[in-house]
Write a protein that holds these residues in place. Structure first.
Motif, mmCIF file in Angstrom:
data_model
loop_
_atom_site.group_PDB
_atom_site.id
_atom_site.type_symbol
_atom_site.label_atom_id
_atom_site.label_comp_id
_atom_site.label_asym_id
_atom_site.label_seq_id
_atom_site.Cartn_x
_atom_site.Cartn_y
_atom_site.Cartn_z
ATOM 1 N N ARG A 13 0.814 -1.216 0.000
ATOM 2 C CA ARG A 13 0.000 0.000 0.000
ATOM 3 C C ARG A 13 0.848 1.268 0.000
ATOM 4 O O ARG A 13 0.334 2.352 -0.222
ATOM 5 N N ASP A 110 3.464 0.247 11.184
ATOM 6 C CA ASP A 110 3.087 1.416 10.382
ATOM 7 C C ASP A 110 2.369 2.499 11.190
ATOM 8 O O ASP A 110 1.719 3.366 10.630
ATOM 9 N N ASP A 219 -1.895 5.777 11.291
ATOM 10 C CA ASP A 219 -1.371 4.615 10.577
ATOM 11 C C ASP A 219 -0.863 5.154 9.243
ATOM 12 O O ASP A 219 -1.645 5.612 8.413
HETATM 13 MG MG MG Z 1 -1.901 -0.722 9.020
#
Ligand code: MG
Ligand code: GDD
Length: 364
Positions: A13, A110, A219
């Protein structure tokens, strides 16, 4: 005491940055993301830190050896042969986490905040039960794990609901825990989720507590949130009048909350800020406008470029009069031509862009 950081997979991501570096090594506010966590853990007295990964950590091993000395900690890589989820890795590292009877920390790799490890450990000790998870309030709880309490007990968690479809509350799991070694007995060595399986089971026994976080939390596992998280982090440095921040009195600093590495070169008549980080050896031309953006090491922004809500990857270059905005992310060694406009482009490493990217797109 010991700690485990759930590093996990390739960080898809956060592409295209993670095509070049593993997510924990991507610089957040000019320092590898994982360093923020290691430093805070070491400050709270953690001596053994396990990094739970499911790929060969060669690049990471080299980078992290240096930090062992600097922070006086042992860093161990625990490598999964298949992804074990968010609980399985704890079992895999049982020898280290369970080596004495003291509670251990666990965190998602993260998340960024003012890590409250010392206070968390004190609170955990004070209630004496199996687990404590840090919680924070958010606007959009459906992307997270949500905790529900009974009014009669503000800290004992009654229910833990991962990614709720219906609204159950807005206090969410911040991805930071302290757990007694007894929790390891609840986990099997197989792919298993701490959120779906372990926490609900501990809750049922009334042994899971929450600890409310003060201040910011984010996050930062995807570009949009990485930028928002950078703003929150810089804002928090400003609030504490941190000397790390570049002085707002400099003529090119606009609106404060700017972090510029001392080795970066800034041209004439620039306007930089608010919410900008500039890494080592970055070169900024004349008349450049930067706001809400992250420029990674060795990148270059040429004269009169206008860059907003953008991450400029390592060794990349932005042309004269170019305009980048709307969560544009340049991977490593990308070249944006002069006068080119990029709107929400995600540009893969080593690309040269000569044409405008008018609508958000991945360019490969
Ligand atoms: Mg995460
Ligand atoms: N070692 C290992 N192995 N780590 C893993 C694995 C795995 O198989 N799968 C995920 N991880 C790591 C990820 O790299 C990340 O650091 C952490 O576990 C959480 O996974 P994410 O994929 O980032 O989960 P999320 O963001 O959707 O949700 C989690 O974090 C939220 C807070 O940001 C949950 O813990 C939520 O309850 C929480 O609210």
């Amino acid at each position: 005491s010991s700690a485990l950081i759930l590093v996990g997979g390739f960080g898809t991501r956060l592409r295209p940055l993670t095509l070049t570096l593993p997510k924990p090594l991507v610089e957040f506010a000019n320092r590898p993301m994982i360093l923020h966590q290691i430093e805070a853990l070491a400050a709270a007295g953690a001596t053994d830190i396990v990094l739970a990964v499911n790929y060969r950590p060669d690049v990471m091993t080299a980078a992290l050896k240096r930090y062992e000395q600097k922070y006086g900690v042992n860093i161990t890589f625990s490598v999964e042969t298949e992804p074990l989820g968010t609980a399985g890795p704890l079992k895999l590292a049982e020898k280290i986490l369970g080596k004495d009877n003291s509670p251990f920390f666990v965190l998602n790799s993260d998340v960024i905040c003012d890590f409250p490890f010392t206070e968390l450990a004190e609170f955990h000790k004070s209630h004496g039960q199996e687990g404590t998870i840090v919680v924070t309030k958010v606007e959009e709880p459906s992307k997270y794990g949500v905790v529900v309490h009974k009014p009669s007990h503000p800290s004992r968690i009654d229910r833990f609901v991962e990614k709720p479809v219906e609204f159950v509350g807005n206090r969410i799991n911040a991805g930071i825990y302290i757990l007694n070694p007894s929790v390891l007995k609840r986990i099997d060595l197989r792919p298993t989720s701490i959120e779906q399986e372990t926490f609900p089971a501990i809750c049922k026994d009334g042994e899971l507590h929450s600890f409310d976080l003060d201040g910011f939390w984010m996050d930062v596992g995807q570009p949009k949130d990485f930028l928002s998280g950078t703003c929150l982090y810089l804002g928090s440095l400003a609030k504490r009048s941190s000397k790390q921040l570049t002085p707002a009195s400099l003529p090119y600093v606009h609106g404060g909350n700017v972090l510029i590495d001392p080795s970066a070169k800034i041209g004439k008549n620039c306007r930089i800020g608010p919410n900008v980080t500039i890494g080592p050896n970055v070169v900024i031309g004349d008349g450049v406008r930067l706001q809400r953006c992250v420029l990674l090491e060795n990148s270059k922004v040429k004269d009169h470029a206008w860059v907003k809500s953008t991450i400029v990857g390592w060794n990349s270059s932005v042309g004269k009069w170019a305009r980048l905005e709307n969560v544009t992310v340049l991977g490593d060694d990308v070249t944006i031509g002069d006068e080119v406009y990029v709107n929400g482009g995600s540009i893969l490493p080593h690309k040269t862009i000569k044409q405008n990217v008018d609508v958000p797109a991945i360019i490969m």
